[in-house]
Enzyme design. Structure first.
Site, PDB file in Angstrom:
ATOM      1  N   ASP A 173       0.813  -1.210   0.000  1.00  0.00           N
ATOM      2  CA  ASP A 173       0.000   0.000   0.000  1.00  0.00           C
ATOM      3  C   ASP A 173       0.853   1.269   0.000  1.00  0.00           C
ATOM      4  O   ASP A 173       1.799   1.385   0.754  1.00  0.00           O
ATOM      5  CB  ASP A 173      -0.871   0.051   1.266  1.00  0.00           C
ATOM      6  CG  ASP A 173      -1.863  -1.095   1.350  1.00  0.00           C
ATOM      7  OD1 ASP A 173      -2.870  -0.927   2.045  1.00  0.00           O
ATOM      8  OD2 ASP A 173      -1.608  -2.156   0.748  1.00  0.00           O
ATOM      9  N   HIS A 175      -1.064   4.458  -0.555  1.00  0.00           N
ATOM     10  CA  HIS A 175      -2.066   5.394  -0.042  1.00  0.00           C
ATOM     11  C   HIS A 175      -1.685   6.850  -0.207  1.00  0.00           C
ATOM     12  O   HIS A 175      -1.714   7.632   0.748  1.00  0.00           O
ATOM     13  CB  HIS A 175      -2.362   5.099   1.438  1.00  0.00           C
ATOM     14  CG  HIS A 175      -3.292   3.947   1.629  1.00  0.00           C
ATOM     15  ND1 HIS A 175      -4.559   3.923   1.092  1.00  0.00           N
ATOM     16  CD2 HIS A 175      -3.150   2.780   2.288  1.00  0.00           C
ATOM     17  CE1 HIS A 175      -5.151   2.779   1.402  1.00  0.00           C
ATOM     18  NE2 HIS A 175      -4.310   2.065   2.133  1.00  0.00           N
ATOM     19  N   ASP A 202      -4.033  -0.371  -3.471  1.00  0.00           N
ATOM     20  CA  ASP A 202      -4.169   0.760  -2.539  1.00  0.00           C
ATOM     21  C   ASP A 202      -3.143   1.856  -2.817  1.00  0.00           C
ATOM     22  O   ASP A 202      -2.372   2.269  -1.947  1.00  0.00           O
ATOM     23  CB  ASP A 202      -4.083   0.288  -1.076  1.00  0.00           C
ATOM     24  CG  ASP A 202      -5.412  -0.287  -0.604  1.00  0.00           C
ATOM     25  OD1 ASP A 202      -5.554  -0.540   0.595  1.00  0.00           O
ATOM     26  OD2 ASP A 202      -6.325  -0.485  -1.437  1.00  0.00           O
ATOM     27  N   ASN A 234      -8.441  -2.720  -2.485  1.00  0.00           N
ATOM     28  CA  ASN A 234      -9.818  -2.391  -2.122  1.00  0.00           C
ATOM     29  C   ASN A 234     -10.087  -0.891  -2.203  1.00  0.00           C
ATOM     30  O   ASN A 234     -11.243  -0.458  -2.279  1.00  0.00           O
ATOM     31  CB  ASN A 234     -10.205  -2.965  -0.749  1.00  0.00           C
ATOM     32  CG  ASN A 234      -9.421  -2.355   0.393  1.00  0.00           C
ATOM     33  OD1 ASN A 234      -8.197  -2.243   0.328  1.00  0.00           O
ATOM     34  ND2 ASN A 234     -10.107  -1.975   1.446  1.00  0.00           N
ATOM     35  N   HIS A 235      -9.038  -0.072  -2.250  1.00  0.00           N
ATOM     36  CA  HIS A 235      -9.252   1.364  -2.392  1.00  0.00           C
ATOM     37  C   HIS A 235      -9.288   1.819  -3.845  1.00  0.00           C
ATOM     38  O   HIS A 235      -9.540   2.981  -4.127  1.00  0.00           O
ATOM     39  CB  HIS A 235      -8.192   2.150  -1.611  1.00  0.00           C
ATOM     40  CG  HIS A 235      -8.507   2.261  -0.154  1.00  0.00           C
ATOM     41  ND1 HIS A 235      -9.074   3.383   0.411  1.00  0.00           N
ATOM     42  CD2 HIS A 235      -8.376   1.374   0.847  1.00  0.00           C
ATOM     43  CE1 HIS A 235      -9.266   3.178   1.702  1.00  0.00           C
ATOM     44  NE2 HIS A 235      -8.847   1.966   1.996  1.00  0.00           N
ATOM     45  N   ASP A 582     -23.375  16.711  -9.985  1.00  0.00           N
ATOM     46  CA  ASP A 582     -22.514  17.627 -10.741  1.00  0.00           C
ATOM     47  C   ASP A 582     -21.366  18.160  -9.893  1.00  0.00           C
ATOM     48  O   ASP A 582     -20.668  19.081 -10.298  1.00  0.00           O
ATOM     49  CB  ASP A 582     -23.332  18.770 -11.357  1.00  0.00           C
ATOM     50  CG  ASP A 582     -24.083  19.562 -10.288  1.00  0.00           C
ATOM     51  OD1 ASP A 582     -24.824  20.486 -10.667  1.00  0.00           O
ATOM     52  OD2 ASP A 582     -23.930  19.251  -9.104  1.00  0.00           O
ATOM     53  N   SER A 584     -21.145  20.007  -7.428  1.00  0.00           N
ATOM     54  CA  SER A 584     -21.096  21.447  -7.202  1.00  0.00           C
ATOM     55  C   SER A 584     -20.909  21.771  -5.732  1.00  0.00           C
ATOM     56  O   SER A 584     -20.618  22.891  -5.363  1.00  0.00           O
ATOM     57  CB  SER A 584     -22.404  22.085  -7.685  1.00  0.00           C
ATOM     58  OG  SER A 584     -23.475  21.510  -6.951  1.00  0.00           O
TER      59      SER A 584
END
Lengths: 633, 159
Positions: A173, A175, A202, A234-235, A582, A584
């Site tokens: 990982d 990250h 990850d 999984n990320h 969107d 925003s």
């Protein structure tokens, strides 16, 4: 004389010996207590992290629940239903649709990539990112587009062969921690035909340079598609990114084109291979296995149908079905006749296939024999040494290398040497919390482990400073949890406080904390940081809530609402992000209310609608995390 | 009286369990034998290396596996705590120990002197232990440890 001078000498050296022993003894005790505090802090970080992942999985149950109630939602609020269930991702076939429309202005001073990419582009990017430049959206989109094309040609599992002159390096990982990637390349060299790498998932979320890491990895992959191998973690999942920071990072760095980038990413993720097999004997995957892991099936599945672990598959009956049937994971629903909706639901994995992939991305090894649902994370399972033996021998494999869990030394060997965890994000929870590591190996030679720790300072801080840093960080996030459950905690304490004295025993306090918060932590050892204890050893339980409070103090009557919103803020943020298609940062009050009604009935949270209306504006305005998805109305 | 003691024993055992579980990486009620020293010391005891060695012998399996089981550790550790064995060093004793190594009464030890004593005498430090102690104690300007100030600060931090 000989005798007397030697006895004086003896006396002196005996004195020195005793003094030395005292100092050594005292220092070892002190050092051990520091290490124990370090472990406690890590335990706090880890248990909270997994509890979060668990609630992420609960969120997926919530989405299933919503799908179950689709018909009702659709009838009551067709607009909301279409916002929630319509697929946002158009099939990105035409490069012109995306890359062509984004122009790079002459004034842009960041790195300019030349397609087709070659080695100098890798270097160019690294140098630019070291200077904290941002890669223009045009190039990001182009890289993503090209990466998807090449990834589509890869199988679910990449088979690699090594030899003593062709070693391979395996990283865990990252990250979003760019400094760690730089450290690895510094120590181990850049990727090339002679220097192969596997990055085991990850790459994104949590750290602040997920975009840069992805760009470096994807560009390296495009230059050396047969030497740089990427496994899905999984990320690598757009739903996880909503909660764990990557979505926010993209939208912040790419205010105009962020949405396009996110859409492309959703697709690129699904084409990442599931794993790598080295020399037909080493399996490299992100999470782990289960006792039902079927590698043959996993070789065959259409991996790109696994959009997100949080969108479990549903089976669909056509319009003519009159009965609604529920199965364990999804529901059979009666779909209204709308072709767009059919598109988004028809391309799915079967339930069995979905579980197989989830196990690979989410499972953790444990000492206990057998295979159990992974209750901390809420997905995948815990697998024991017997499961490892069984699965490895079934496929004639010798070793499983995986990542997914932070380890203090950057790596850990378990299950009799058959499972190795490698984790490459040093200082993951906090500065000083852990080392990062990578593995170099080749066929026939033993594995070599390399560790590192990236620090901001030019010298290492002494142990007690590092421990103090991670300890105060851990205590701070623990206190945030505590304040989020204040009402429930007070109720639990009062149940134990028969004499209404405001005090309970340490045992009663620890029991209440563990039960309400659901965190398995060494409460007694942590109590000195969290509460006031009197000389009899009894705890003044209301002192659990001192020193920390939610931003703006509110009237008592509304405290339950605030607490609940605070506690569920991550979940709510994800839901807002989905409604706010969107991006925003704004949704209407009506949309929020409709959402909240569903949410609260599913989670059994009962809050008076009036209270909700009047109080809801207050916490979001003041909580800096939430105002990003600010409410207006 | 008996009730009190039972209550105390129960509380002590819960403390021991907590300390043990933090190091029980695989959640299977065992810890690596190399962590026993840290666990025992985190519970407030200060055994010497020799005493620790004896303690480990008491809790090890007949055929040492490299792992210590909770079932064996608990009764032994409970006794240690109840008997208040391996009491920590009081501040004044520690100060006198440093002074014994500083006969000229300068108020400090040089880095070289500290290294020499800690790695050559008594129960010598490993390289890692020595480096950590130096990082924590040496004043970079004077390259010496001013032990009186150091002890005062560390005692507060440790409590």
């Amino acid at each position: 004389m000989g005798c007397s001078s030697s006895s004086a000498k003896d006396k002196k050296s005996e004195k020195v010996l005793r003094a030395t022993l005292i100092i050594q003894n005292w220092y070892r005790g002190y050092r051990a207590r520091l290490k124990a505090r370090q472990h406690y802090a890590l335990a706090i970080f880890q248990s909270i992290e997994y509890a979060d992942e668990q609630s992420q999985m609960q969120l997926s149950n919530f989405f299933s629940f919503m799908l179950e109630n689709y018909t009702r939602v659709h009838e009551e609020d067709p607009k909301l239903a279409s916002r929630l269930f319509e697929s946002n991702v158009q099939d990105i076939k035409d490069r012109q649709d995306y890359v062509g429309l984004v122009e790079v202005p002459d004034s842009y001073e960041g790195p300019r990539l030349q397609f087709p990419l070659s080695f100098p582009d890798i270097d160019l990017l690294i140098e630019a990112f070291k200077k904290q430049q941002i890669l223009h959206a045009h190039y990001v989109l182009e890289v993503l587009f090209e990466t998807k094309k090449i990834l589509m040609q890869k199988s679910n599992f990449t088979h690699i062969n090594t030899s003593p002159s062709k070693e391979i390096t395996i990283c865990g990982d990252l990250h979003g921690k760019l400094d760690d990637l730089f450290m690895i390349f510094y120590k181990n060299g850049l990727p090339s035909e002679k220097n192969s790498y596997i990055f085991n998932g990850d790459f994104v979320d949590r750290g602040k340079n997920s975009v840069e890491i992805l760009m470096i990895l994807f560009v390296s992959f495009l230059v050396y598609p047969n030497n740089l191998h990427l496994n899905r973690g999984n990320h690598e999942d757009f739903m996880m990114n909503l909660r764990y920071g990557f979505t926010r990072e993209v939208l912040h760095k790419y205010k105009i084109h962020g949405k396009k980038i996110l859409q492309m990413l959703e697709e690129v993720y699904t084409w990442l291979p599931i794993g790598t097999i080295i020399d037909n004997e080493i399996l490299v995957i992100h999470g782990g296995i289960s006792d039902s892991t079927d590698l043959c099936l996993l070789h065959r599945v259409q991996r790109n149908k696994m959009k997100s672990v949080l969108m479990p598959p549903m089976s669909i009956i056509g319009d003519n079905a009159s009965n609604l049937k529920k199965n364990k994971l999804g529901v059979t629903i009666n779909m209204p006749d709308k072709t767009e909706q059919n598109d988004s639901f028809s391309e799915q994995l079967s339930k069995h296939e979905w579980e197989q992939v989830t196990d690979i991305l989410w499972s953790d090894p444990r000492g206990r024999k057998g295979c159990y649902p992974n209750t901390s994370r809420g997905g995948g399972c815990y697998f024991g040494p017997d499961v490892t033996s069984k699965v490895l021998s079934k496929y004639q494999l010798k070793l499983l290398i995986r990542s997914h869990e932070c380890k203090p030394e950057g790596y850990e060997i378990c299950h009799d040497g058959k499972v190795i965890t490698v984790f490459s994000a040093s200082n993951y929870y906090e500065e000083g919390s852990n080392r990062g590591a990578y593995i170099r190996l080749s066929f026939g030679t033993s594995l070599r482990f390399f560790q590192y720790q990236v620090t901001k300072a030019t010298y290492s801080k002494p142990l007690h400073q590092r421990v103090n840093t991670i300890e105060s960080s851990a205590i701070k996030i623990l206190k945030e949890r505590i304040i989020g459950r204040k009402t429930d905690l007070i109720r639990a304490f009062q149940l134990q406080d028969h004499s209404r004295s405001g005090k309970i025993s340490t045992t009663q306090w620890a029991f209440s904390m563990e039960n309400v918060l659901g965190l398995n932590l060494p409460w007694r050892s942590l109590s000195s940081h969290l509460v006031n204890t009197d000389k009899n050893g009894d705890i003044d339980y209301m002192s659990s809530f001192q020193d920390i409070h939610i931003e703006k103090p509110v009237k008592e009557a509304q405290s339950t609402v605030i607490e609940t919103l605070y506690r569920y803020r991550s979940d709510l943020q994800i839901i807002f992000n989905i409604i706010d298609s969107d991006h925003s940062g704004l949704i209407s009050m009506e949309e929020f209310r409709a959402m909240w009604n569903l949410f609260s009935s599913h989670y059994n949270v009962h809050i008076d609608d009036f209270q909700l209306q009047s109080s809801v504006r207050i916490p979001y305005a003041s909580d800096p995390q939430l105002s990003g998805s600010g409410l207006q109305g | 009286m008996a009730d009190d003691r039972e209550g105390t024993v129960a509380e002590l055992q819960k403390k021991i369990k907590e300390a043990f579980e933090v190091f029980d990486r695989e959640s299977n009620n065992t810890v690596d034998v190399r962590e026993i020293g840290t666990i025992v010391r985190s519970l407030g005891c200060c055994p010497s290396e020799g005493e620790l060695h004896d303690l480990i012998a008491e809790v090890e399996e007949e055929e040492p596996t490299g792992y210590i089981r909770y079932e064996k550790f608990l009764p032994v550790m409970t006794k240690v705590l109840l008997e208040k064995r391996y009491r920590p060093i009081p501040e004044d004793v520690l100060l006198r120990a440093f002074e014994a190594l500083d006969p000229a009464k300068r108020g400090f030890l040089t880095k070289e002197e500290l290294i020499k004593y800690m790695t050559e005498e008594g129960e010598p430090f490993s390289q890692e232990e020595m480096e950590e102690m130096l990082a924590a104690t040496i004043d970079p300007e004077t390259n010496a440890i001013h032990y009186k100030d150091y002890i005062t600060t560390m005692m507060i931090d440790d409590s």
